[in-house]
Motif scaffolding. Structure first.
Motif, PDB file in Angstrom:
ATOM      1  N   TRP A  52       0.921  -1.251   0.107  1.00  0.00           N
ATOM      2  CA  TRP A  52      -0.012   0.058   0.175  1.00  0.00           C
ATOM      3  C   TRP A  52       0.790   1.335  -0.020  1.00  0.00           C
ATOM      4  N   ARG A  53       0.672   2.023  -0.955  1.00  0.00           N
ATOM      5  CA  ARG A  53       1.419   3.403  -1.045  1.00  0.00           C
ATOM      6  C   ARG A  53       0.531   4.641  -0.727  1.00  0.00           C
ATOM      7  N   ASP A  54       0.957   5.586  -0.096  1.00  0.00           N
ATOM      8  CA  ASP A  54       0.472   6.708   0.147  1.00  0.00           C
ATOM      9  C   ASP A  54       0.104   7.827  -1.295  1.00  0.00           C
ATOM     10  N   ILE A 107      -5.076  12.122   2.073  1.00  0.00           N
ATOM     11  CA  ILE A 107      -4.174  11.063   1.937  1.00  0.00           C
ATOM     12  C   ILE A 107      -4.880   9.762   1.755  1.00  0.00           C
ATOM     13  N   ARG A 157      -1.947  11.324  -2.624  1.00  0.00           N
ATOM     14  CA  ARG A 157      -2.420  12.805  -2.091  1.00  0.00           C
ATOM     15  C   ARG A 157      -3.352  12.972  -3.229  1.00  0.00           C
ATOM     16  N   GLN A 203      -4.565   5.666   0.614  1.00  0.00           N
ATOM     17  CA  GLN A 203      -3.639   4.480   0.475  1.00  0.00           C
ATOM     18  C   GLN A 203      -4.200   3.821  -0.949  1.00  0.00           C
TER      19      GLN A 203
END
Length: 562
Positions: A251-253, A337, A255, A339
């Motif tokens: 899982w990547r953050d 943000i 915006r 994920q």
């Protein structure tokens, strides 16, 4: 000169004679709306040769032409063989059929090597063999044979391209003489072996990527394979140095950098990675992203366009919402943000098809918009049938859809216009591939029409953006490879097998992506029992021993393995 049928195609090449020289203007391909330069006609007299190719020879510069594809050569000794193999199209297999400029008799894929330098005639023309010809759907259409093109590289009868090293003039009857052989180990046939047939040989990919005389189209394909393998090895090493679980979903953050109202029901969102992945590569066509929202919900949405580090989603407010779309529409704001997990696609561009017919309704356009734009860019014949509630107010990404021009047929329900799916299927041009995404009723009708007309599963793609997952409760005995044991679980009327499995085993043991039956990521092994199969990603044969845990439901009691 020996008849073509008696030519020894394994004999070494040192010299040959040009039997015919052919060129063409661009013209509309019969039965299509796209132009082609494949219909080449015999030229007589001396013909100027420039670095761009032969005088008055026009190319579709998307795939043909340019310095590495200035002149196409083909061995006419292949034509009698094609006639025997495809007697129904024998009359179409004659010199010029492959759109070649030089018709020769002895030079062929077994005795011509990448990088060969040849002289032509006595006017100083020097050419260099640069690429094997990459076959495309136009050959299928040319010979009126579905899926014919792959036969050309499977049998090493594609022909090859030359780049021009020294200009001059040529004419039929000129002798072609081998001047220099720089890469004697790499015949066109051997290059095709690793370009098409054996693509996972890492050593050969590295060797081929290092052939400086190979044209960019093929050499860069080998370079990409090398880079992809090295990136995979680095990720595997990093995973093993961490917790050893390479399969775990990452899982990547991201915006939210833009939120825009497209229609009263649809908003677009642009997500940008906080920490971009430099090895992410290009976004796949027809991809969808899996979101984990701050409220705990996980949902998948089609990617309209972008890259793995910055992309756009189009999201409709569901009526009623299961919680994901209402959160994004009513709560999510710019700078929030979110994920992002797996980005996957289940759509395979049908490169062998002559026509690409898209049927979409409402938000279903998001699944196909990037494909439509790409197909238009590369001159694939495509048509979009698009149904909307109100053409004046309910068309998302309007400017991009309008840019598709006359390839779009829009149906405005507010004006009483109804998409006639039966008529669309009955009027499909020859060798069409159909892509469908829309409301359940549209999907069901398209499935019935496709089945009634005998279209194979490789000719129609269904992309659902919603799914009916409820039904009667059922019991499932689950055998887990990790636990090496089984347990019996209950699946309620309003929950999915996938939800139950994730609750008991976690995300890592039960991967998923689209969760509406499109992609097949959540497929589990079916050991016994009856299943109400839903979704579109499993072939009929696969349904005997597999099921989609996100949408399909057991009947009574079933047993599965994960």
């Amino acid at each position: 000169m020996a008849p073509a049928s008696e030519v020894d195609l394994f004999a070494p090449f040192e010299r040959d004679v040009i039997l015919e020289i052919r060129t063409s203007k661009m013209e509309i391909m019969p039965g299509l709306k796209i132009e082609t330069g494949i219909n080449k006609r015999i030229r007589t007299g001396r013909i100027p040769v420039t670095f761009g190719g032969l005088d008055a020879d026009e190319h579709d510069l998307v795939f043909h032409g340019g310095p590495d594809k200035a002149i196409h050569g083909y061995c006419c000794a292949h034509y009698p063989t094609w006639q025997k193999e495809f007697p129904e199209a024998a009359a179409r297999f004659r010199p010029g059929g492959f759109g070649e400029n030089f018709v020769t008799e002895r030079m062929n894929e077994r005795n011509v090597c990448i990088g060969d330098v040849v002289s032509v005639g006595d006017d100083g023309v020097l050419l260099q063999v640069s690429l094997p010809r990459q076959p495309c759907f136009k050959l299928n259409h040319r010979f009126q044979l579905k899926n014919f093109a792959p036969n050309t590289y499977k049998t090493s009868r594609t022909g090859w391209y030359y780049r021009v090293l020294q200009e001059g003039t040529v004419q039929a009857g000129d002798e072609i003489r081998l001047v220099e052989r720089k890469w004697p180990g790499w015949t066109i046939e051997r290059v095709q072996e690793y370009l098409h047939r054996t693509q996972d040989n890492a050593i050969m990919n590295e060797k081929l990527a290092a052939i400086s005389d190979m044209g960019d189209e093929s050499r860069k394909a080998f370079e990409r394979r090398v880079d992809k393998l090295k990136a995979k090895q680095r990720r595997a090493a990093a995973a093993l140095n961490g917790n050893g679980d390479e399969a775990k979903e990452k899982w990547r953050d991201f915006r939210i950098v833009e939120k825009k109202v497209e229609t009263p029901r649809i908003s677009s969102f642009i997500f940008e990675a906080l920490h971009p992945d430099p090895e992410a590569g290009e976004m796949q066509l027809g991809a969808h992203a899996r979101l984990r929202l701050p409220n705990g919900l996980q949902r998948s949405y089609s990617i309209v366009s972008g890259t793995p580090n910055r992309f756009e989603l189009g999201i409709a407010l569901e009526e009623p919402s299961r919680g994901g779309s209402s959160y994004l529409h009513n709560t999510a704001q710019v700078d929030d943000i979110v994920q992002i997990g797996r980005v996957t696609t289940d759509i395979k561009p049908a490169g062998a098809a002559s026509n690409h017919v898209f049927i979409a309704g409402g938000i279903g356009i998001t699944a196909f918009l990037s494909m439509l734009e790409m197909y238009r860019k590369i001159h694939w014949d495509s048509t979009l049938h698009y149904g909307v509630r109100d053409a004046s107010s309910d068309v998302p990404f309007r400017a991009r859809i309008e840019a598709l021009g006359d390839s779009v047929k829009m149906y405005d329900r507010a004006r009483g216009q109804r998409m006639d799916i039966a008529a669309i299927f009955s009027g499909l041009p020859w060798n069409s591939h159909v892509y469908v995404c829309g409301p359940r009723r549209m999907m069901d009708e398209a499935m019935r029409e496709a089945k009634a007309r005998g279209l194979g599963e490789d000719e129609v793609h269904f992309e659902a953006f919603g799914a009916d997952t409820s039904g009667d409760p059922f019991e499932v005995e689950v055998t887990s490879a990790r636990e090496k044991s089984s347990r019996v679980l209950q699946v309620g009327a309003e929950e999915t097998l996938l939800e139950v499995l994730k609750r008991h085993f976690g995300d890592e043991d039960v991967p998923s992506s689209c969760e509406v039956g499109n992609c097949g990521t959540c497929k589990v092994v079916l050991r016994s029992g009856r299943v109400d199969h839903r979704g579109t990603s499993l072939m009929e044969e696969e349904r005997k021993d597999a099921m989609l845990s996100c949408v399909s439901r057991g009947i009574g009691k079933i047993a599965i393995e994960i």
